[in-house]
Design a protein around this motif. Structure first.
Motif, PDB file in Angstrom:
ATOM      1  N   SER A   8      40.303  54.297  30.457  1.00 47.17           N
ATOM      2  CA  SER A   8      39.254  53.424  30.979  1.00 47.17           C
ATOM      3  C   SER A   8      39.776  52.167  31.669  1.00 47.17           C
ATOM      4  CB  SER A   8      38.303  53.011  29.842  1.00 47.17           C
ATOM      5  OG  SER A   8      37.601  54.125  29.342  1.00 47.17           O
ATOM      6  N   ALA A   9      41.039  52.121  31.989  1.00 52.61           N
ATOM      7  CA  ALA A   9      41.584  50.927  32.644  1.00 52.61           C
ATOM      8  C   ALA A   9      41.104  50.851  34.091  1.00 52.61           C
ATOM      9  CB  ALA A   9      43.103  50.948  32.598  1.00 52.61           C
ATOM     10  N   PRO A  10      40.525  49.735  34.514  1.00 51.42           N
ATOM     11  CA  PRO A  10      40.125  49.597  35.923  1.00 51.42           C
ATOM     12  C   PRO A  10      41.348  49.455  36.808  1.00 51.42           C
ATOM     13  CG  PRO A  10      39.772  47.539  34.747  1.00 51.42           C
ATOM     14  CD  PRO A  10      40.181  48.541  33.713  1.00 51.42           C
ATOM     15  N   VAL A  11      41.240  49.923  38.033  1.00 54.41           N
ATOM     16  CA  VAL A  11      42.339  49.793  38.984  1.00 54.41           C
ATOM     17  C   VAL A  11      42.573  48.320  39.292  1.00 54.41           C
ATOM     18  CG1 VAL A  11      43.075  50.279  41.349  1.00 54.41           C
ATOM     19  CG2 VAL A  11      41.969  52.068  39.997  1.00 54.41           C
ATOM     20  N   PHE A  12      43.826  47.927  39.283  1.00 59.71           N
ATOM     21  CA  PHE A  12      44.200  46.553  39.597  1.00 59.71           C
ATOM     22  C   PHE A  12      44.202  46.396  41.113  1.00 59.71           C
ATOM     23  CE2 PHE A  12      47.284  43.077  40.184  1.00 59.71           C
ATOM     24  CZ  PHE A  12      46.775  42.153  39.285  1.00 59.71           C
ATOM     25  N   ASP A  13      43.564  45.342  41.592  1.00 58.70           N
ATOM     26  CA  ASP A  13      43.370  45.168  43.028  1.00 58.70           C
ATOM     27  C   ASP A  13      44.627  44.646  43.712  1.00 58.70           C
ATOM     28  OD1 ASP A  13      42.287  44.982  45.518  1.00 58.70           O
ATOM     29  OD2 ASP A  13      40.819  43.433  45.046  1.00 58.70           O
ATOM     30  N   ASN A  45      47.732  53.580  45.338  1.00 56.99           N
ATOM     31  CA  ASN A  45      47.084  54.331  44.258  1.00 56.99           C
ATOM     32  C   ASN A  45      47.916  54.270  42.978  1.00 56.99           C
ATOM     33  OD1 ASN A  45      44.873  55.048  45.779  1.00 56.99           O
ATOM     34  ND2 ASN A  45      45.580  57.129  46.195  1.00 56.99           N
ATOM     35  N   HIS A 100      46.759  51.775  39.851  1.00 54.39           N
ATOM     36  CA  HIS A 100      46.401  52.468  38.609  1.00 54.39           C
ATOM     37  C   HIS A 100      47.283  52.021  37.451  1.00 54.39           C
ATOM     38  CE1 HIS A 100      45.099  55.524  35.842  1.00 54.39           C
ATOM     39  NE2 HIS A 100      46.276  56.122  35.840  1.00 54.39           N
ATOM     40  N   LEU A 106      45.238  45.813  31.306  1.00 56.22           N
ATOM     41  CA  LEU A 106      44.313  46.001  30.191  1.00 56.22           C
ATOM     42  C   LEU A 106      45.057  45.979  28.860  1.00 56.22           C
ATOM     43  CD1 LEU A 106      41.480  46.578  29.145  1.00 56.22           C
ATOM     44  CD2 LEU A 106      41.916  49.026  29.490  1.00 56.22           C
ATOM     45  N   GLY A 165      46.744  48.451  36.481  1.00 58.84           N
ATOM     46  CA  GLY A 165      45.490  48.331  35.740  1.00 58.84           C
ATOM     47  C   GLY A 165      45.683  48.623  34.263  1.00 58.84           C
ATOM     48  N   LYS A 225      44.452  39.640  42.455  1.00 62.05           N
ATOM     49  CA  LYS A 225      43.944  39.036  41.221  1.00 62.05           C
ATOM     50  C   LYS A 225      45.129  38.756  40.307  1.00 62.05           C
ATOM     51  CE  LYS A 225      41.811  41.850  38.400  1.00 62.05           C
ATOM     52  NZ  LYS A 225      40.907  42.881  37.837  1.00 62.05           N
TER      53      LYS A 225
END
Length: 274
Positions: free
Chosen positions: A261-266, A98, A102, A109, A105, A41
């Motif tokens: 609350s940061a989503p993991v970056f794909d 990982n 992380h 954000l 992400g 992404k």
């Protein structure tokens, strides 16, 4: 930024004293492969050096880094390429991803928040709401996203909050006790009302935290302070209303979500032929 002790613990956690039974069974041990870390992404990368150090920890040395931390990337961009033993790459894969996912992400954000208040003098700042053991890395990722750091630890500076105020017997009492005990330390104090702000101003705090105030109240606080101290808004702030807070003239927006609350970056690891 690299934390090699954390990397050792993460790899040990993955193996639990044993071996990668899937790779040992399916990969001969003589095979060599090329693998690319690929962004799935668009966003901002952080943790490249951590991922590289994971690869090095398992004995891989032929590593090419294509982007640096803080870089903006798009879907399909190759971030890093590694060549070497297939089993070693598969062992390192999840731990490296990982860390990289992380931290990227958090950086992504943070950049979203920074962009939301672009054109103002306000800065987006993190909190101590971090993953235990990962604070330095997570706050590093915030910086890579364009944010700024609050204190790293309780010993860096004083932040007098509502529970301290209650224990000390009032806003002025709490502030005076900290100043007397630690005369050279920076002191930030939290206030819930504009009356508390007026009460504390004569004591010359370094920074005042405006807790759960509306943009209108923050604007009034800026007028009351008139440059005498810096102001930080916290609570009730979202991406949708961030600009409304930033244009009031406060110096910082405190955003705990950057780290908690940061989503993991794909990001994926794709093996390919040389």
């Amino acid at each position: 930024m690299i934390d090699r002790d954390l990397i050792k613990r993460a790899l040990a956690e993955d193996l639990q004293g044993g071996e990668d039974i899937t790779s040992v069974a399916t990969v001969s041990g003589d095979e060599k492969v090329v693998a690319d870390f690929i962004s799935r992404k668009s966003g901002v990368v952080a943790g490249i050096e951590m991922a590289r150090a994971v690869l090095e920890e398992v004995g891989l040395t032929d590593i090419v880094v294509h982007v640096q931390d803080g870089s903006s990337v798009s879907t399909g961009d190759v971030l890093m390429t590694v060549r070497g033993d297939t089993r070693a790459i598969l062992l390192a894969e999840r731990t490296a991803l990982n860390f990289l996912g992380h931290l990227s992400g958090i950086a992504t954000l943070t950049r979203t928040w920074v962009d939301a208040i672009a054109g103002t003098q306000c800065e987006v700042r993190d909190t101590r709401k971090t993953t235990p053991g990962m604070r330095l890395l997570e706050k590093y990722a915030v910086r890579m996203g364009g944010g700024t750091n609050h204190r790293m630890s309780l010993s860096d500076a004083a932040l007098i909050k509502d529970n301290h105020i209650a224990a000390a017997g009032g806003v002025a009492e709490a502030f005076s006790k900290v100043r007397a005990k630690f005369p050279t330390s920076e002191i930030e104090i939290e206030v819930d009302t504009l009356d508390q702000l007026r009460e504390i101003l004569p004591l010359k705090p370094d920074l005042v935290l405006l807790d759960n105030m509306s943009p209108a109240q923050c604007a009034e606080a800026v007028s009351i302070v008139a440059g005498a101290t810096k102001l930080e808004a916290s609570g009730g702030i979202s991406l949708e209303n961030a600009k409304a807070y930033a244009v009031t003239g406060v110096n910082y927006l405190a955003i705990g979500a950057l780290t908690h609350s940061a989503p993991v970056f794909d990001i994926g690891l794709d093996l390919r032929a040389e």
